[in-house]
Design a protein around this motif. Sequence first.
Motif, short mmCIF file in Angstrom:
data_model
loop_
_atom_site.label_atom_id
_atom_site.label_comp_id
_atom_site.label_asym_id
_atom_site.label_seq_id
_atom_site.Cartn_x
_atom_site.Cartn_y
_atom_site.Cartn_z
N ASN A 1 0.78 -1.43 0.18
CA ASN A 1 0.06 -0.09 0.02
C ASN A 1 0.91 1.25 -0.15
O ASN A 1 0.67 2.18 -0.88
CB ASN A 1 -0.76 0.10 1.17
CG ASN A 1 -2.12 0.47 0.93
OD1 ASN A 1 -2.53 1.05 -0.15
ND2 ASN A 1 -3.04 0.67 1.92
N VAL A 2 1.65 1.42 0.96
CA VAL A 2 2.77 2.54 1.24
C VAL A 2 3.30 2.78 -0.04
O VAL A 2 3.71 3.85 -0.64
CB VAL A 2 3.71 1.97 2.45
CG1 VAL A 2 4.61 3.34 2.47
CG2 VAL A 2 2.65 2.36 3.52
N ARG A 3 4.03 1.61 -0.66
CA ARG A 3 4.67 1.73 -1.96
C ARG A 3 3.74 2.43 -3.08
O ARG A 3 4.37 3.45 -3.90
CB ARG A 3 5.09 0.27 -2.26
CG ARG A 3 6.37 0.45 -3.46
CD ARG A 3 6.92 -1.27 -3.73
NE ARG A 3 7.51 -1.44 -2.71
CZ ARG A 3 7.79 -2.86 -2.31
NH1 ARG A 3 6.74 -3.48 -2.76
NH2 ARG A 3 8.74 -3.07 -1.39
N GLY A 4 2.77 2.10 -3.03
CA GLY A 4 1.72 2.49 -4.17
C GLY A 4 1.44 4.04 -3.81
O GLY A 4 1.56 4.88 -4.83
N GLU A 5 1.16 4.31 -2.60
CA GLU A 5 1.14 5.68 -2.35
C GLU A 5 2.12 6.38 -2.66
O GLU A 5 2.34 7.52 -3.26
CB GLU A 5 0.65 6.13 -0.68
CG GLU A 5 -0.57 5.73 -0.57
CD GLU A 5 -1.06 5.67 1.08
OE1 GLU A 5 -0.03 6.36 1.80
OE2 GLU A 5 -1.99 5.32 1.43
N ASN A 6 3.42 6.15 -2.21
CA ASN A 6 4.87 6.62 -2.43
C ASN A 6 4.95 7.04 -3.82
O ASN A 6 5.18 8.03 -4.38
CB ASN A 6 5.99 5.88 -2.28
CG ASN A 6 6.25 6.12 -0.75
OD1 ASN A 6 5.81 7.11 -0.19
ND2 ASN A 6 7.22 5.39 -0.02
N GLU A 7 4.64 6.10 -4.80
CA GLU A 7 4.61 6.33 -6.35
C GLU A 7 3.76 7.42 -6.75
O GLU A 7 4.34 8.23 -7.51
CB GLU A 7 4.09 4.76 -7.03
CG GLU A 7 5.04 3.80 -6.91
CD GLU A 7 6.36 4.24 -7.69
OE1 GLU A 7 6.22 4.75 -8.50
OE2 GLU A 7 7.54 3.78 -7.11
N LYS A 8 2.50 7.54 -6.11
CA LYS A 8 1.68 8.64 -6.65
C LYS A 8 2.38 9.94 -6.18
O LYS A 8 2.50 10.79 -6.88
CB LYS A 8 0.21 8.20 -5.67
CG LYS A 8 -0.76 9.36 -6.38
CD LYS A 8 -2.28 8.83 -5.81
CE LYS A 8 -3.23 9.86 -6.29
NZ LYS A 8 -3.02 11.23 -5.81
N VAL A 9 2.71 10.14 -4.81
CA VAL A 9 3.35 11.31 -4.42
C VAL A 9 4.33 11.93 -5.31
O VAL A 9 4.51 12.91 -5.87
CB VAL A 9 3.69 11.22 -2.88
CG1 VAL A 9 4.49 12.37 -2.43
CG2 VAL A 9 2.60 11.14 -2.04
N LYS A 10 5.22 10.59 -5.60
CA LYS A 10 6.43 11.18 -6.46
C LYS A 10 5.89 11.66 -7.77
O LYS A 10 6.26 12.46 -8.26
CB LYS A 10 6.95 9.79 -6.61
CG LYS A 10 8.79 9.85 -6.46
CD LYS A 10 9.13 8.43 -6.94
CE LYS A 10 10.72 8.34 -6.46
NZ LYS A 10 10.86 7.09 -6.91
N SER A 11 4.86 11.02 -8.48
CA SER A 11 4.49 11.63 -9.58
C SER A 11 4.06 12.81 -9.49
O SER A 11 3.96 13.73 -10.28
CB SER A 11 3.31 10.63 -10.50
OG SER A 11 2.25 10.77 -10.02
N ASP A 12 2.95 13.22 -8.37
CA ASP A 12 2.35 14.65 -8.21
C ASP A 12 3.46 15.47 -7.94
O ASP A 12 3.28 16.57 -8.59
CB ASP A 12 1.57 14.55 -7.07
CG ASP A 12 0.22 13.83 -7.09
OD1 ASP A 12 0.19 13.54 -8.09
OD2 ASP A 12 -0.49 13.60 -6.18
N LEU A 13 4.45 15.06 -7.38
CA LEU A 13 5.69 16.11 -7.19
C LEU A 13 6.34 16.47 -8.34
O LEU A 13 6.57 17.66 -8.72
CB LEU A 13 6.70 15.45 -6.25
CG LEU A 13 7.63 16.63 -5.40
CD1 LEU A 13 6.73 17.37 -4.38
CD2 LEU A 13 8.56 15.60 -4.57
N THR A 14 6.53 15.42 -9.23
CA THR A 14 7.11 15.69 -10.48
C THR A 14 6.28 16.80 -11.28
O THR A 14 6.64 17.81 -11.95
CB THR A 14 7.20 14.42 -11.31
OG1 THR A 14 7.84 13.41 -10.54
CG2 THR A 14 8.11 14.77 -12.71
N VAL A 15 4.98 16.45 -11.15
CA VAL A 15 3.92 17.50 -11.97
C VAL A 15 3.94 18.81 -11.30
O VAL A 15 4.01 19.88 -12.10
CB VAL A 15 2.39 16.84 -11.92
CG1 VAL A 15 1.45 17.89 -12.51
CG2 VAL A 15 2.39 15.53 -12.62
N ALA A 16 4.04 18.92 -10.12
CA ALA A 16 3.99 20.40 -9.48
C ALA A 16 5.36 20.72 -9.54
O ALA A 16 5.41 22.03 -10.12
CB ALA A 16 3.80 19.94 -7.79
#
Length: 739
Positions: A55-70
Amino acid sequence: MGLAEKLAKERRARLAAERLLHLKEAELSAANRKLGRRAMALSRQIDETQAEVENVRGENEKVKSDLTVANAKIEVAERRLWHSIQTIQDGFAFFDGDSRLISANAAYLSVFQGLDEVRSGISYHRILEILTDEGIVDIGQEVAADWQARMQRRWARPNPEPMVIQLWNGQFVRVIDQRGHGGDVVSLELNITSSVRNEAELRTAREKAEAANRAKSVFLANMSHEIRTPMNGIVGMSELLTETPLNEEQKLYVNTIRNSGEALLSIINDVLDYSKIEAEKLALYQEPFDLERCILEVSMLLQPSVREKGLTLLVDYDLFLPTLFVGDLGRVRQILTNLIGNAVKFTSEGHVLIRVTGVPNFETQSCDVHVAVEDTGIGIEPGKIPHIFGEFNQVEDERNRQYEGTGLGLAITKRLIVMMGGTVWVESEPGKGSCFGFRLTLPTDEGLQPTLPRLNDHLSHVMLVEDLEANRAILTKQLGRLGLRVTVCESGAEVFSTLDDSVDLVLCDQELPDMDGLELAKALRSHGWAELPIVVMSANPGVLTADSAHHLIQSVLQKPIPRSELVAGLMALSSFDRDFREEQKWEENTTLPKKSASVQRRMRVLAADDNKTNQLILKKMTKDMDIDIRFVANGLEVIEAYDDFAPDLIFMDISMPKMDGKQATEEIRRREIATGRRVPIVALTAHAMAGDDHGILASGLDHYLTKPLHKKRIVQIIVDKCPKDARPVLVGNRRRKWD
Ligand code: ADP
């Protein structure tokens, strides 16, 4: 031991061992079971943990991609912002809390072209040094170090105030520095060269226009002044001409010349006044003056038109308001003349009422004086009201065009009132009338204020007989304020139905609907009221004095009645002595000097004027008087004549060659210190400006008359100033005329 025993022993041992074995086996299997359960729990835990990790791994992936977009977005925004900052024409720079440049746009850096040192990291202090050392900034005569220190001090402030600097190429830059959190500074350099130039051009243009306007006004003022002198000749001579034998047609011509001359002079006066205000040549003077007297004088001057039109002019001066103030008397008179003159001019029937109220301020020794001039005239359309205080503005309609005027009077009036710190306003209703009001704060002339007497001991009940409502109201109020009981009657007949013994005085108007004041007096005397004091009020007291019945009354009060005269009249009545009155009353009222058997010499009058026409006018105006008049043409001759002619009165022109009228007067006043006598000196001036009188009076002159000279005023002054030891100046039937 036997075998059996041994066997039994072995068997027992074996059995015991077997039991133990069972026991151990049971324990072992229980332990196994426990172990099994633990293992199962563990494996479940492992499963759960693994799921969580996923689960955490999935969330991390999402944050990472959001950060990249931001990050990408921030980059774009930053690029755009910076691009915008780069494209603006004005300089823009950021400094950190240590005053080091973080970044600056191209416009900011453009002034430092070729100086690589100016880049991120450079200190503000060093930038200032470069600006002066490289001559980028034009610091005028200021020393570079001083300029830098000044700029540095400004920079250190929490909110540096915007300032303008000039660059070497003549450009102007407005510097705006804004300090943010943590000491960061955003610096903006706006190029304001074009607006500075426009402003300078506008200023020059305005100064030129103002100078031209002033030149025009000075020209107008000079012109008007020059026109006045010959006009005085025309008006003066035509007045004299009216006194010579003329046929009806000639009389008409002469009167037309005189009236046109007077009208032209009044227009010139307006233009002269207005030009002076425009040319900023008008100064206000401060001198003590009597406001009530001023209003009454203006009213008196307007009496001829008031009488001709059948109007009533009333003055309601608040009984408890001071009358002595400090201000520019000439200007106050001018304001009143305009407002009261307009009220009379634009009213064909009814009345003009001047109301004066005010609030004294004892702390500041001043008074808020409020003057209202009400009329029952043609009124003004609401839409026209905002324009009437403008220049050359007259209400343009048929009714109005029958009246003459320059349309400058109210404009001058308003300017004068505003110059005095006051306000002016108008309320009007077409067909009903107008009310012009103004308010001024004037210092009171302390020490000289009249105090109201207590009359109650002598006089308590007055019967007021007056058909005019406005005057009834004013007098009832004033008499009431003096502590008197007032009974009002509107006609002579009403007096007879109301009069009783409690009445101490009958104060009646000369013009009543059913009879005149003297007729009322006759009727009262013949009905047994022999002792009852009667005072008649009249706008034209001369007519009453000529009437044989005037001995029946105690006195005549000239309308509008000054408060002081009203009070003095009432006081006099309280110590009234009938016998004395009958012999003396009318002698006292006349302006003639008392007769004396020993009078031998003639009054000596000296007249100084360099203008031959004016001399001639004065000579003709006084030709019927029994005086010794001598003419001189300059100030030096005045001094000579003062020594050898010993005049009783001097008429002094102000502008004369060799020595002017003011200097001559000062010299005479100096000589008089030794003799202790003071000869009355009356200035004759062509200066139309009311303000000019100040300088004149300051040099020791007692009165002034503005040209054109009017016979009536000249004669009155001579009569007034006639010394006791001289013969009466009016002779024969002439005397009657001035009674
Ligand atoms: P003027 O020389 O024409 O009297 P003013 O500036 O004194 O010039 O007045 C301007 C105009 O205001 C007058 O022409 C008249 O139309 C109007 N006005 C002034 N006073 C009165 C008044 N008391 N009643 C009616 N109209 C008035």
